[in-house]
Design an enzyme around this catalytic site. Structure first.
Site, mmCIF file in Angstrom:
data_model
loop_
_atom_site.group_PDB
_atom_site.id
_atom_site.type_symbol
_atom_site.label_atom_id
_atom_site.label_comp_id
_atom_site.label_asym_id
_atom_site.label_seq_id
_atom_site.Cartn_x
_atom_site.Cartn_y
_atom_site.Cartn_z
ATOM 1 N N ASP A 1 -9.411 0.550 15.562
ATOM 2 C CA ASP A 1 -9.372 0.333 14.121
ATOM 3 C C ASP A 1 -9.184 -1.163 13.889
ATOM 4 O O ASP A 1 -8.160 -1.735 14.282
ATOM 5 C CB ASP A 1 -8.207 1.134 13.522
ATOM 6 C CG ASP A 1 -8.092 0.933 12.011
ATOM 7 O OD1 ASP A 1 -8.534 -0.115 11.501
ATOM 8 O OD2 ASP A 1 -7.533 1.821 11.343
ATOM 9 N N ARG B 1 5.006 -7.659 3.270
ATOM 10 C CA ARG B 1 3.945 -8.287 4.050
ATOM 11 C C ARG B 1 3.444 -9.526 3.322
ATOM 12 O O ARG B 1 3.078 -9.464 2.144
ATOM 13 C CB ARG B 1 2.778 -7.316 4.253
ATOM 14 C CG ARG B 1 3.153 -6.107 5.085
ATOM 15 C CD ARG B 1 1.927 -5.325 5.500
ATOM 16 N NE ARG B 1 1.119 -4.923 4.348
ATOM 17 C CZ ARG B 1 0.024 -4.182 4.440
ATOM 18 N NH1 ARG B 1 -0.414 -3.787 5.620
ATOM 19 N NH2 ARG B 1 -0.643 -3.840 3.350
ATOM 20 N N TYR C 1 -12.749 -4.574 2.496
ATOM 21 C CA TYR C 1 -12.158 -5.084 1.249
ATOM 22 C C TYR C 1 -10.914 -5.927 1.487
ATOM 23 O O TYR C 1 -10.322 -6.409 0.537
ATOM 24 C CB TYR C 1 -11.879 -3.968 0.239
ATOM 25 C CG TYR C 1 -11.058 -2.787 0.704
ATOM 26 C CD1 TYR C 1 -9.677 -2.873 0.794
ATOM 27 C CD2 TYR C 1 -11.665 -1.581 1.012
ATOM 28 C CE1 TYR C 1 -8.925 -1.780 1.194
ATOM 29 C CE2 TYR C 1 -10.924 -0.480 1.419
ATOM 30 C CZ TYR C 1 -9.554 -0.582 1.504
ATOM 31 O OH TYR C 1 -8.815 0.499 1.904
ATOM 32 N N LYS C 2 -10.542 -6.100 2.754
ATOM 33 C CA LYS C 2 -9.398 -6.960 3.064
ATOM 34 C C LYS C 2 -9.919 -8.378 3.309
ATOM 35 O O LYS C 2 -10.249 -9.079 2.358
ATOM 36 C CB LYS C 2 -8.651 -6.391 4.268
ATOM 37 C CG LYS C 2 -8.084 -4.986 4.007
ATOM 38 C CD LYS C 2 -7.424 -4.416 5.260
ATOM 39 C CE LYS C 2 -6.961 -2.984 5.034
ATOM 40 N NZ LYS C 2 -5.849 -2.886 4.080
ATOM 41 N N PHE D 1 -1.643 3.260 11.040
ATOM 42 C CA PHE D 1 -1.780 3.480 9.603
ATOM 43 C C PHE D 1 -1.910 4.987 9.333
ATOM 44 O O PHE D 1 -2.544 5.706 10.101
ATOM 45 C CB PHE D 1 -3.015 2.727 9.102
ATOM 46 C CG PHE D 1 -3.115 2.683 7.617
ATOM 47 C CD1 PHE D 1 -2.278 1.864 6.878
ATOM 48 C CD2 PHE D 1 -4.026 3.479 6.944
ATOM 49 C CE1 PHE D 1 -2.357 1.828 5.493
ATOM 50 C CE2 PHE D 1 -4.109 3.455 5.558
ATOM 51 C CZ PHE D 1 -3.273 2.626 4.834
#
Lengths: 420, 420
Positions: free
Chosen positions: B217, B391, B242-243, B140
């Protein structure tokens, strides 16, 4: 034996003080705003708005409305519909309402500590060859700790000013230590202990004359003591939004970087949200133009919600009126302390000149640690700062003179308590 | 002309696919949990729980209750009554529920970017004399950007692995670059593009054999793909709340530091909340013992509220059951894509082996940028990642098979739209 049930604060308030408070409340043009805050059951006096501002009624509605109307309904689409711009949009609002800062120079992000680190690192990086940082021993611990870490990692030296606590850091103090070796000067505008207001325009000039950058910590100013960052030519500033901006516990910080400096500074925590094109997912970091570069991670959207209500209220009331009431409240505390607490051995440790005093008054007494613990149980909430300071914090829009009078009456009562 | 009113998703879903989805929903032991989430008006399919989890009904009550019952009522007293311990208490909960991490090793603080910076800096500082960091070009952006900044400031070199996108970073990839010069290896456990799961136990061993530290990560793993940090001997990890932890937009990150390393690492952002005695206001920074040192500023209390509800729900459902449903959902997407989207030119870009696939499936098609914009207007919400990836994120507790079937039916419809 310690009294654990709260004494009758109204009955214990000296009649003269109660009358004076009632008269001041009756004449207070901002009195009507107190009703905008969520009531606190059992609260006699909240005297710590300089540590954590009280919630507004509007904030309660905003938080539950946010869940339904934005988070659940718009889901990730909301990033394109406002969330992505929130750090700069809210930063601009803080700048306009409280900082005297034009748009495009203020951002909301991170904790105050992290923002201090980023801006201080950016500043020393912009003054290569200069190996000193100037700070003062009376500044808030996190300011000093951040600089210690930066000095150690960059091989720099901190020149510590040891200010007279009664006067705070003066222009002469600063002039005496800055030199061609100084990269950065970090000072608080309003001292967290004494509430002393440093001379921002004059000190900023002295720092600039030495070729250094100045970073002002506005934690105890923002929302209570107006500042004029643009007019003073300030380089950098950070501040807190959970004190006089009522952003809720741990709300994110704000950072200010003067427009003309933005292209010359690089902050160290390079993240996708400070990149020129966050969603390009490109191979190498390219900082965004302008203030956006000073963002690192994903904007803390939920944590940014409550401060909006207080900013709107401050703008409605006007910072000049807020400052006027702040002065009236601190004058009232000093007057009451002189009259009713001095006989018990209490000393006023904040400036007596309102022009150099922020929005809290620090009182000193050797028994204040124990007294504060008792007062908290009684519903009177100042805070205690070692070794002997009780801070009476006055948030102008949520505090009445009567509340202060009753709170101080119980401070006296606590000092008379045999358990204290 | 582009269709702007949403087509009838149920009618457009191929009958065989709809029947299969209905059967899977009927047999789903976790189906009853979907009702715990706040409904989203007009939503056909939310396929981006890997970017932003949906809010729970309990969160709505928690937020408004927080304002009245804690913030307004307890005011600063609440710091002593739970807020101060929230970063470690919540960290322990995340560790127990999703990370396979014993207590005292996980903390909630900062953004993911800032936490990455702090832990990566701490790691390279603990390996003096080693001048290389290993990372991969498919990670990322924020991970890569943070390392670029650290490498530049420390005079280090990044050794970039260029993984085969179809397989992700392999043990051999890592073994081929680590050496006695390697200080730190940073990798994602679940790749944000392909959802490929890296071999955490084997890669961690290879890194340790080279004498380096590994930082994982876990942004796309935490809450969907169980990990065993303690059992794998992982040194450091960061992740997002928050995912799949439904902490709300911009909720703070978590960081994990293995207990035996804590005394040997120093993170660079020294703040009062990471000091041994935050309220002693002492003259010099003394780091707290244990995981607390990795905190810098004031805990973001409001931002930490929503994730509590999802953590409780995950613990109730059990991570094994969550992972099983995640696999069933991604299998269903691949099956449907092969059958109904492949004829339109769509390619599955995620692993076909469920054992190495996280909780999203990436599909590729040259028109997906335009298709995604149209789908968002229709109430079907995947996300788009350049150059051509859509996605399909599957949050197991809030997503039904029927929802996925209808969403994919509209993906096909969007590709047939003349405006796309």
């Amino acid at each position: 034996m310690t009294t654990t049930t709260a004494p009758d604060a109204a009955a214990l308030t000296p009649p003269g003080l109660a009358e004076r408070a009632a008269a001041l409340d009756a004449a207070d043009p901002l009195a009507r705003y107190r009703d905008r805050f969520v009531p606190s059951p059992g609260l006699v006096a909240y005297l710590d708005g300089n540590s954590l501002g009280r919630p507004l009624r509007a904030t309660r509605e905003r938080l539950s409305g946010f869940v339904d109307d934005l988070w659940a309904s718009r889901l990730i689409r909301a990033w394109d519909e406002g969330w992505m711009d929130a750090p700069t949009e809210l930063g601009d609002t803080i700048g306009r309402v409280t900082l005297g800062a034009g748009p495009g120079q203020t951002v909301v992000a991170d904790s105050t500590t992290v923002m201090l680190y980023k801006l201080a690192r950016a500043a020393v990086g912009a003054r290569p060859g200069r190996d000193e940082i100037v700070a003062d021993t009376e500044n808030f611990p996190t300011d000093r700790f951040v600089l210690e870490g930066i000095a150690a990692e960059r091989g720099m030296t901190i020149r510590w000013i040891e200010p007279d606590p009664a006067r705070g850091v003066t222009v002469d103090d600063v002039a005496g230590v800055v030199s061609e070796r100084t990269a950065l000067v970090l000072l608080s505008h309003v001292a967290f202990k004494s509430a002393f207001i440093a001379d921002m325009p004059a000190i900023t000039r002295v720092v600039h004359d030495a070729g250094a950058l100045v970073l002002w910590d506005l934690c105890h100013a923002a929302g209570a003591v107006p500042v004029e960052l643009d007019a003073c030519g300030v380089d950098l500033a950070v501040g807190c939004t959970y004190k006089f901006l009522n952003g809720g516990p741990g709300a994110p910080a704000f950072g200010y970087v003067a427009r003309e400096l933005q292209g010359h500074l690089r902050q160290p925590v390079q993240g996708w949200m400070g990149a020129a094109e966050p969603f390009a997912m490109g191979p190498a970091y390219e900082p965004a133009a302008g203030i956006r570069q000073f963002i690192s991670g994903t904007p803390p959207v939920v944590g940014m919600l409550p401060m909006r209500d207080m900013l709107a209220l401050l703008e409605e009331a006007g910072m000049a009126a807020v400052r006027a009431k702040s002065i009236a409240l601190t004058e009232f505390v000093i007057e009451a302390a002189d009259q009713h607490l001095a006989p018990l051995g209490v000393r006023v440790a904040s400036p007596r000149d309102a022009a150099v005093r922020g929005s809290h008054v620090t009182l000193e007494h050797p028994a204040f640690r124990e007294a504060t613990a008792l007062l908290w149980r009684w519903g009177v909430i100042p805070d205690f700062r070692p070794p002997a300071g009780m801070r009476i914090g006055l948030s102008p829009l949520s505090t009445s003179f009567t509340e202060v009078a009753r709170g101080l009456a119980l401070v006296a009562e606590a000092l008379r308590d045999p358990g204290v």
